[in-house]
Design an enzyme around this catalytic site. Structure first.
Site, PDB file in Angstrom:
ATOM      1  N   ASP A  49       0.842  -1.203   0.000  1.00 44.04           N
ATOM      2  CA  ASP A  49       0.000   0.000   0.000  1.00 44.04           C
ATOM      3  C   ASP A  49       0.876   1.252   0.000  1.00 44.04           C
ATOM      4  OD1 ASP A  49       0.851  -0.168   2.610  1.00 44.04           O
ATOM      5  OD2 ASP A  49      -1.116   0.150   3.521  1.00 44.04           O
ATOM      6  N   SER A  50       2.199   1.068   0.062  1.00 41.11           N
ATOM      7  CA  SER A  50       3.120   2.185  -0.165  1.00 41.11           C
ATOM      8  C   SER A  50       2.867   2.800  -1.548  1.00 41.11           C
ATOM      9  CB  SER A  50       4.579   1.710  -0.050  1.00 41.11           C
ATOM     10  OG  SER A  50       4.776   0.535  -0.809  1.00 41.11           O
ATOM     11  N   ASP A  88      -1.128  -6.097  -0.325  1.00 41.37           N
ATOM     12  CA  ASP A  88      -1.462  -5.459   0.949  1.00 41.37           C
ATOM     13  C   ASP A  88      -2.960  -5.200   1.051  1.00 41.37           C
ATOM     14  OD1 ASP A  88       0.331  -4.907   2.991  1.00 41.37           O
ATOM     15  OD2 ASP A  88       1.210  -3.186   1.952  1.00 41.37           O
ATOM     16  N   LYS A 118      -1.244  -9.379   2.716  1.00 35.34           N
ATOM     17  CA  LYS A 118      -0.518  -8.916   3.905  1.00 35.34           C
ATOM     18  C   LYS A 118      -1.427  -7.955   4.664  1.00 35.34           C
ATOM     19  CE  LYS A 118       3.134  -5.881   3.848  1.00 35.34           C
ATOM     20  NZ  LYS A 118       2.615  -4.764   4.691  1.00 35.34           N
ATOM     21  N   GLU A 120      -1.508  -5.465   8.458  1.00 35.68           N
ATOM     22  CA  GLU A 120      -0.718  -4.899   9.547  1.00 35.68           C
ATOM     23  C   GLU A 120      -1.379  -5.196  10.890  1.00 35.68           C
ATOM     24  OE1 GLU A 120       0.123  -0.744   8.898  1.00 35.68           O
ATOM     25  OE2 GLU A 120       0.961  -1.120   6.899  1.00 35.68           O
ATOM     26  N   GLU A 186       9.168  -4.272  10.837  1.00 35.21           N
ATOM     27  CA  GLU A 186       9.597  -2.972  10.310  1.00 35.21           C
ATOM     28  C   GLU A 186      10.154  -2.068  11.405  1.00 35.21           C
ATOM     29  OE1 GLU A 186       6.997  -1.101   7.485  1.00 35.21           O
ATOM     30  OE2 GLU A 186       8.092   0.806   7.561  1.00 35.21           O
TER      31      GLU A 186
HETATM   32  O1  KIV Z   1       3.518  -1.091   1.732  1.00 36.85           O
HETATM   33  C1  KIV Z   1       4.656  -1.553   1.674  1.00 36.85           C
HETATM   34  O2  KIV Z   1       5.392  -1.352   0.703  1.00 36.85           O
HETATM   35  C2  KIV Z   1       5.121  -2.357   2.798  1.00 36.85           C
HETATM   36  C3  KIV Z   1       6.555  -2.778   2.825  1.00 36.85           C
HETATM   37  C4  KIV Z   1       7.434  -1.622   2.978  1.00 36.85           C
HETATM   38  C5  KIV Z   1       6.811  -3.838   3.829  1.00 36.85           C
HETATM   39  O3  KIV Z   1       4.363  -2.671   3.664  1.00 36.85           O
END
Ligand code: KIV
Length: 284
Positions: A49-50, A88, A118, A120, A186
């Site tokens: 989600d970055s 994510d 993924k 969090e 992280e």
């Molecule tokens: O969103 C993302 O890119 C991440 C990674 C940096 C682990 O969660």
């Protein structure tokens, strides 16, 4: 709709079985061309989600939607042959209940063809992880600094200092116990990452968590030097593509203004002056 499962591709159980072995190589990707570049070198490709900050210019990951993740997931799927694709779950798409998480994760998997999601959170997400894992949704967990909780943390600072270390240790143990196949750690101190890696049964994938982890992940735009002046201590820049792109764009602008581009080799000759058609159908 969904991509057909690729039998050559790395699976969540393959990643799980790599605990303590050769370090796992993981990078993010958000587009087909970048997915094609990273695929031969990576065990895991994360549609993180970055993407919201890196490609959409958002100030944090909080504004990322399920639709954005699905759109980028579909693009990445088209560029992968062997790496495990993980997508994510964005903020607000899984925290309410295990049922909400399942409904949205199932949509992400069906529409993108990813093999895992993924999410969090540590102990607070254990029931959700167990619900998903028990229903065919492999989960990569993410503890330590969890960027979706930036407001609760009051910033992106190092986690797990002093008494806080035990909270993160318990989070990692809880997600492993709940059935996650790997956990991202992280921005935590090396000693804590080393301790957690020794204690949990699943691979730890570090970002700002030292080489003591079972693998590493970086945001691809950060390590390529494409994401502006953002230089966290834990990112090594393996290239400066942003600078190279800027120089190329400046050269183009200058050549257009000076009528140096397009030059003779970029121009189609006048057909009346005897040019012939090439195989591709372009006039020579
Ligand atoms: O969103 C993302 O890119 C991440 C990674 C940096 C682990 O969660």
């Amino acid at each position: 709709m969904s991509a057909v499962a690729n039998t050559k591709a790395i699976t969540p159980p393959d990643i799980r079985s790599r605990k303590g072995g050769t370090p796992l190589v993981c990078l993010t990707a958000y587009t087909t061309p970048v997915a094609r570049l990273v695929d031969p070198h990576c065990d895991v490709v994360l549609v993180g989600d970055s993407v919201g900050m890196v490609l959409h210019g958002l100030p944090s990951t909080l504004g990322v939607t399920l639709e954005m993740m699905i759109m980028h997931g579909k693009a990445v799927r088209r560029g992968l042959e062997q790496a495990l694709m993980v997508v994510d779950m964005p903020f607000g798409s899984y925290e309410e209940s295990p049922e909400q998480a399942f409904r949205n994760a199932a949509r992400v998997m069906a529409e993108t063809g990813c093999a895992a999601v993924k999410l969090e959170g540590g102990a607070a997400m254990a029931d959700t992880i167990s619900f998903l894992a028990g229903r065919g949704v492999p989960v990569m967990a993410h503890v330590g600094l969890t960027p979706q909780a930036v407001n609760a943390f009051g910033g992106y600072r190092l986690q797990g200092r002093g008494g806080d270390a035990d909270r993160i240790r318990r989070d990692a143990l809880a997600v492993a116990e709940a059935g996650a196949f790997a956990v991202v750690l992280e921005k935590v101190p090396e000693a804590l990452a080393r301790g957690i890696t020794a204690e949990v049964a699943i691979p730890t994938i570090g970002i700002g968590a030292s080489a003591a982890c079972d693998g590493q992940i970086l945001v691809v735009d950060d390590m390529l030097g494409l994401f502006g002046d953002f230089r966290p201590k834990f990112v090594k820049r393996y290239a400066e593509l942003g600078q190279a792109a800027e120089a190329a764009i400046a050269a183009y602008a200058q050549e257009v203004r000076e009528r140096m581009f397009p030059a003779a080799e970029h121009v189609f000759a006048d057909p009346l002056k005897g040019a012939h058609a090439t195989k591709s159908g372009e006039a020579a």
